[in-house]
Design an enzyme around this catalytic site. Sequence first.
Site, PDB file in Angstrom:
ATOM      1  N   HIS A 193     -11.195  -5.892   8.486  1.00 43.89           N
ATOM      2  CA  HIS A 193     -11.698  -5.748   7.209  1.00 43.89           C
ATOM      3  C   HIS A 193     -12.989  -4.797   7.343  1.00 43.89           C
ATOM      4  CE1 HIS A 193      -9.321  -9.017   5.818  1.00 43.89           C
ATOM      5  NE2 HIS A 193      -9.760  -8.824   4.562  1.00 43.89           N
TER       6      HIS A 193
ATOM      7  N   GLU B  88       0.832  -1.433   0.099  1.00 42.55           N
ATOM      8  CA  GLU B  88      -0.109  -0.095  -0.054  1.00 42.55           C
ATOM      9  C   GLU B  88       0.924   1.264  -0.046  1.00 42.55           C
ATOM     10  OE1 GLU B  88      -0.759  -2.841   1.684  1.00 42.55           O
ATOM     11  OE2 GLU B  88      -2.559  -3.281   0.758  1.00 42.55           O
TER      12      GLU B  88
END
Lengths: 325, 379
Positions: free
Chosen positions: A129, A60
């Site tokens: 998540h 990322e």
Amino acid sequence: MTVLTLAKALNEALRTSMERDPKVLLMGEDIGKLGGVFRVTDGLQKDFGEDRVFDTPLAESGIVGTAIGLAIRGYRPVCEIQFDGFIYPAYDQIVSQLAKIHARSKGLVRMPITIRVPFGGGIGAVEHHSESPEAYFAHTAGLKVVACSNPADGHAMLQQAIASDDPVMFFEPKRRYWEKGEVDTSAAPSSSLWSAAVVRPGSDATLVAYGPMVKTCLDAATAAAEEGRDLEVVDLRSLSPLDLPTVLASVRRTKRLVVVHEAPGYLGMGAEIAARVTEELYYEMEAPVLRVTGFDTPYPPSRSEEEYLPDLDRVLHTVDRSLAY
Amino acid sequence: MTVAGRPTTSSDPAVPDGGGAELVQLLSPEGERVHHPDYDVDLTDEEYRELYRDLVLVRRIDIEATALQRQGELGIWAALLGQEAAQVGSGRALREKDFAFPTYREHGVAWCKGVDPLKLLGLFRGASNGGWDPQEKRFNLYTIVIGSQTLHATGYAMGIQKDGAVGDMATGEATIAYFGDGASSQGDVNEAFVWAGAYSAPVVFFCQNNQWGISTPTATQTRIPLYQRARGFGFPGVRVDGNDVLASYAVTRKALDDARMGQGPTLIEAFTYRMGAHTTSDDPTRYRLSSELEAWKLKDPLERMKSVLYRQQLVDSDFFGQLEADADTLAARIRKGCLEMTDPDPLAMFDDVYVEQTQLLADEKAQFATYLSGFEAHR
């Protein structure tokens, strides 16, 4: 007018943005052939090619860092971070670089980058998540932070975010991706990206929410109406910059404010709103600002998430607390 | 290709492994031209003189800035002393369009890119964050977070590819990312290597291994010589004598041309030495021996170029005197400019946070302006 899911509305917005501006690029993990784990980029690589819609290696920080370099070269990157809980490796690039380059260069270098982040819980997922990290970014000067709550807004706001020359953190409520709404795909956005919206007028108290909690608040208002309580619901839409005038106007009318968000309460958006509204409307309110939020714990295993997340009952319970003052 | 080298056994840079058998050198410390099978330079006499001039002026700026810091005019200064050849050599290899992404010590590359040294002093004085135009100079603002700029450089290089500006020697563009031996441990630097390899991006990774990351020797950062790590990422790595301006120039130019022709990235490890402290806040006597400094003085980058100018009779009797005078003039200009630097207007911090100013921030600025004017009113 068409009926679209939020995911499809966002897909349309990406398509329109890419058609309009050849400098728009989409980049992220699995966004190409797969079309993204939520299919938000479905079909776009096929139509726009691998130069403009490309899969990145799995890192990322690399996604955001290379997007910064692409922006310096004159491109308009739209990054996808696959899930909220995976944004943290990119945090340094976002807050130390992306947020500061415009100021560092005294305006000579622009960062017209949009970072799309599916966020929030309620989908029965494993750890990391179901996060709500928006406050970390709203606290960082130089970033703009928005959250859509429905397909029409998602369609308009994403186009506006991409067109903005400032770096925008674009939060998408993943539990709402498959919910449908009417979208006029041919119309230009009708309101500013930075404005809040009164999505349900009312008189007894104001509920301020954003992202996934807007629907929760609307449901709470519907239930409250059956009990004779008339609740106003304000969809914040923009977390930073905050549309304080719209919130103040609402609370001037209702005299009571309840802020609702999934993120933990401590130092969340509710705290900032409470401080600012209280400073402006101290003598006019009938009750202090109250907040309904996630608890100050890590997000629990999903079998407990219904207890963790603010729901209709907790919202109404807090409205009752406000009305009892 | 060769197998990865032996682990670095010694943490003492004064131990004369000399940079190893694969070190590319075209100019010995004594000023003798050295033949290398893969690299050479074909420079005019004037170009030799200009390179030496660059080295002298860059060192003079660095020394003047260090003095200014000691005199309280700069908050801090990161000296490049000893690294002039690596920076001037690579800097002069760049074409005008090639974009450089420095750390915070590349004052020699800034010089080559035409950035006024006063801008650098302004940053270290605290008057600005640099203030030059990165697009105009093709030289990014200094990046103080270690290694971050390697990703920016790689993304920029990907942009060059998307523009189709790769594959033609005349029009192809390349990017260079500067970083140090310490930075090579950072995740971002390794991610940049991954990206550059995966996309075959036209970026040259220029690592100045000056043997120390503040007080940490390179052996703590890596088990194998740094240039050999490139092999693991799938692109060529080369170690150059970073105190040899000719070799630094030749190796960098080849790597840049490979990049602009579409062959992808190269890792260059410029083997050099940080003769000064990490910054003026550092005290190297706490962690390294003076014998090490003495050993590296014998490899001084300026001395060997001066030597070759004499040996090959490339200068007349006036040259060194005139150059010294020019260095004094330059030093006096930047000293004067530094002392005359004004502090920024405090309200300016509210400007340029965004392209599109927000109402809340505009209000905050207005409130602060009112508050400040209260002091004026009572004066």
